[in-house]
Design an enzyme around this catalytic site. Structure first.
Site, PDB file in Angstrom:
ATOM      1  CG  ASP A  23      -1.899   1.092   1.235  1.00 15.30           C
ATOM      2  OD1 ASP A  23      -1.700   2.075   0.482  1.00 15.30           O
ATOM      3  OD2 ASP A  23      -2.882   1.009   1.982  1.00 15.30           O
TER       4      ASP A  23
ATOM      5  CG  ASP B  62      -4.002   5.085  -3.054  1.00 14.95           C
ATOM      6  OD1 ASP B  62      -3.129   4.670  -2.276  1.00 14.95           O
ATOM      7  OD2 ASP B  62      -5.181   4.679  -3.032  1.00 14.95           O
TER       8      ASP B  62
END
Ligand code: NAG
Ligand code: NAG
Ligand code: NAG
Ligand code: NAG
Ligand code: NAG
Length: 431
Positions: free
Chosen positions: A113, A312
């Site tokens: 992540d 992201d």
């Protein structure tokens, strides 16, 4: 006899649960790790019953909604603890890599992540974790619980020091997690990071904590990127495979070596108040050749409010603040003439006729990234419906953030070069 059978079953089950199927298992080499989608055919974590196209798209969208809420809570200016950043982490991560922890090493397929610093490792005996993906500290000679009062312990929210080791509770979406802070060696491909600090998860309720644990690649103080700075100089790149692909050649390349030399770059912006996130300066968007009329305020970077644009990997579909999305969508529709528009879940611009918009270009400072249709159209398997695979920021989320998400990044190499404050993008067929 029963217990013998039971332990044999566990031993047999363990490698199956932890490993990729043999035909998927290309070895990690040097400082390069194989990266794959959590729902790819090679992933041991994928859901067994394949969903219909509509269902899988709707499911990804609903996870995106939670993810965007999480990112918005980060930029809304809550206090951010380096580990377990933020109070709610709601989304399910999308991509996994192989990490080896301890001496001798135990292999875990962990979620990556890029907007988190946290490293959550489900530890043996964890109540409520998936038993097929745990790290057993008692089998590692280099495992070290961290003491109360140490510098790392002061960086987690509300450490509880009733016991000698540093413990703390946090939430992750609907999961309440109780962890102890610990260090051990982590090996990525053939590189070893000695004494890596992570959260050893002891109790987890709820369903949000990923079974595989979480490896944060954000840029905050205790992320992997920062902790391995002497080895990798805070430089890495990744190429995300398509979520539908059978191939598994996506990669995460750590360190400055063998990074692409010829790559377009844009300045990476630092926001000290949202230290995990990779901000860039998006200036305009082109649909086909036409630059769409969007008020500059939709893109302005503001460290105080957290407004601006981030890359992201945990969000699937790019989300733009309302005025930006509306302008892009309207130009897209105009280009489609009077073809009938339908909707699918949160996608409001779907067609059953071929889409004639050839490209969409994100114009960053110093870098135009022109996306082919595969990066902005989501197509049904039968090929009958295509939707513009972007969305406006959800209404009841403090929407100041534009998020360049993984669908738009697939089959591109994204380079993060923190020492030179650059983010690079180059097309690369990796799935
Ligand atoms: C782990 O670190 C210890 C030192 O803390 C070292 O002696 C050991 O060889 C390391 N193990 C691996 C697998 O790198
Ligand atoms: C943390 O969570 C554990 C397990 O749920 C619980 O026993 C403990 O009381 C909690 N500690 C604090 C300080 O809330
Ligand atoms: C997988 O990769 C091979 C070559 O490496 C390519 O020929 C094939 O088309 C790819 N399959 C998919 C579904 O992308
Ligand atoms: C719009 O629709 C009308 C009637 O359905 C059709 O005759 C016309 O060709 C269409 N125009 C375009 C630009 O597709
Ligand atoms: C991006 O494209 C625009 C034209 O739409 C051009 O004016 C600009 O110079 C380009 N920027 C870069 C960095 O190539």
């Amino acid at each position: 006899m029963r217990s013998l059978l039971f332990s044999v079953a566990i031993i047999l089950f363990f490698p199956i649960a932890q490993c990729l199927t043999p035909e998927c298992d290309t070895r990690d080499r040097g400082s390069t790790l194989q990266i794959l989608h959590v729902n790819s055919p090679c992933s041991p974590f994928r859901t067994e019953s394949p969903l219909s196209w509509e269902h899988s798209v709707l499911q990804m969208q609903s996870k995106d909604y939670a993810r965007l809420q999480y990112l918005s809570s980060l930029v809304a200016g809550r206090s951010i603890a380096p580990i377990a950043s933020g109070r709610t982490i709601t989304q399910n991560p999308t991509y996994i890599v192989r990490a080896k922890i301890g001496t001798p090493s135990q292999t875990l397929l962990m979620a990556v992540d890029t907007s988190n610093d946290a490293a959550f490792v489900p530890c043996a005996g964890c109540v409520g974790c998936s038993s097929s993906a745990e790290f057993d500290p008692s089998l590692s000679s280099s495992f070290k619980p961290l003491p109360c009062g140490g510098p790392q312990c002061s960086q987690v929210p509300n450490p509880s020091c009733g016991v000698t080791t540093c413990g703390y509770n946090t939430t992750y979406g609907n999961s309440a997690i109780s962890s102890t802070l610990a260090q051990d060696n982590v090996t990525l491909a053939t590189d070893s990071i000695v004494g890596y600090t992570f959260s050893c998860v002891r109790t987890s309720t709820g369903t949000s904590l990923p079974a595989q644990g979480l490896l944060g690649l954000g840029r905050g103080p205790l992320s992997l990127v920062t902790q391995s700075n002497s080895l990798y100089q805070s430089t890495f790149s990744y190429c995300l495979p398509s979520y539908k692909s059978n191939n598994f050649t996506g990669s995460l390349r750590l360190g400055p070596n063998s990074q692409p030399k010829r790559i377009k770059t844009s300045p990476l912006l630092r926001n000290p108040r949202r230290s995990s996130l990779y901000y860039v300066n998006l200036m305009a968007i082109r649909v086909g050749r036409r630059v769409v009329n969007i008020p500059p305020s939709a893109f302005t970077f503001d460290p105080t409010t957290g407004a601006g644009t981030v890359f992201d990997s945990g969000t699937v579909f790019t989300s733009l603040v309302k005025p930006a999305y509306t302008a892009v969508r309207d130009e897209f529709r105009r280009r489609m003439g009077n073809a009938t528009i339908s909707t699918l879940g949160g996608f409001d611009t779907c067609y059953t006729v071929p889409v004639t918009v050839p490209t969409i270009t994100f114009m960053f400072s110093g870098m135009n990234v022109t996306l082919p249709q595969d990066n902005f159209l989501i197509r049904s398997t039968a090929g009958t419906t295509s939707c513009l695979a972007m969305a406006g920021a959800p209404d009841n989320v403090n929407s100041v953030l534009n998020v360049i998400a993984s669908f738009q990044q697939q089959n591109h190499r994204i380079l993060i070069d923190i020492p030179n404050s650059k983010l690079g993008v180059a097309r690369e067929a990796c799935s």
